[in-house]
Design a protein around this motif. Sequence first.
Motif, mmCIF file in Angstrom:
data_model
loop_
_atom_site.group_PDB
_atom_site.id
_atom_site.type_symbol
_atom_site.label_atom_id
_atom_site.label_comp_id
_atom_site.label_asym_id
_atom_site.label_seq_id
_atom_site.Cartn_x
_atom_site.Cartn_y
_atom_site.Cartn_z
ATOM 1 N N CYS A 12 15.239 2.794 -21.427
ATOM 2 C CA CYS A 12 13.874 3.562 -21.768
ATOM 3 C C CYS A 12 13.282 2.676 -23.002
ATOM 4 N N THR A 16 9.582 1.225 -23.612
ATOM 5 C CA THR A 16 8.474 1.818 -24.407
ATOM 6 C C THR A 16 8.039 0.995 -25.721
ATOM 7 N N ASN A 81 8.207 4.038 -13.965
ATOM 8 C CA ASN A 81 8.432 4.326 -15.456
ATOM 9 C C ASN A 81 8.051 5.908 -15.853
ATOM 10 N N LEU A 84 10.913 7.092 -17.744
ATOM 11 C CA LEU A 84 11.183 7.156 -19.448
ATOM 12 C C LEU A 84 11.167 8.324 -20.003
ATOM 13 N N TYR A 86 13.326 10.494 -19.391
ATOM 14 C CA TYR A 86 14.775 10.791 -19.728
ATOM 15 C C TYR A 86 14.990 10.975 -21.241
ATOM 16 N N SER A 87 14.413 9.710 -22.027
ATOM 17 C CA SER A 87 14.702 9.743 -23.435
ATOM 18 C C SER A 87 13.781 10.789 -24.524
ATOM 19 N N SER A 94 9.543 10.773 -28.834
ATOM 20 C CA SER A 94 9.681 9.689 -27.592
ATOM 21 C C SER A 94 8.254 10.106 -26.553
ATOM 22 N N THR A 98 5.939 7.171 -24.477
ATOM 23 C CA THR A 98 6.161 7.323 -23.072
ATOM 24 C C THR A 98 4.618 7.429 -22.299
ATOM 25 N N SER A 246 14.700 12.841 -14.011
ATOM 26 C CA SER A 246 14.993 12.569 -15.593
ATOM 27 C C SER A 246 15.656 13.844 -16.000
#
Length: 258
Positions: A12, A16, A81, A84, A86-87, A94, A98, A246
């Motif tokens: 991730c 990003t 994507n 992303l 997830y983070s 974040s 994202t 995610s």
Amino acid sequence: METEHTTLIQWCNGKTHKGFLSLFFASILAGAYIGFASQLFTLLTASSGLSFGLSQILGGLIFSVGLIFVVLGKADLFTGNCLLSYSCYDSTSSWLLTLKNWVVVYVGNFLGALLLIGLYHASGLLASGQGIIAERAYAIASAKMSLAFIPALSRGILCNWLVCFAVLLCIYSENNLTKLLVIPAPILTFVALGYEHSVANMYFLPAGIVAQGYISVEKLLSWGNIFRNLLPVTLGNIIGGIVFVSLFYWVIQGKSAK
């Protein structure tokens, strides 16, 4: 679980923090790669002569080359994507990075798909097979544009549940051979079952509009109708990715890593 969590967070962060030009050009490539897969799907399902189910399964299998191109070619795909997010469950800050990534990649994917359609139109190959390719392209686009909001949204959710799962498996894969082995099953499943992929539709819908000029049909498809499909499908893709992959995997492995 801690290793998997760390691996995914690193993936991730790498996505990003890409530079704008690198991300944008990688996104154009991804849009074109999915477009190539969409062309193969159109060809196979137009001329296979097989039953509907078998034709869809084989079409799904051949469509998986699109994600193979994206993953091995280090391109950036909007649907993939969505993982992303997830983070973002670890750090709400974040989300801004994202969202910026998603906007750039979405626009780049669309430009890549349109670039491919323009070149394909200029090649004259839409007239292949005595018009069978153009007829199939038109039929695919017509079916997609006729979808109501809720069915399109639901199919978008189901699609990206599987696409992000395929990307997740690739992130955990140790080498390119393993990635080649894990990609086809989820992609075959979503395509064969008729789920909706926003980036694929960035190719399918304009291709159907262009195909009208090659066949004798009433010109019912228009550029304005594209977003009647893309809006619910894109929203569905986002929900499918950020919730069913995610969030679920963050609960499974992210929270357990703390």
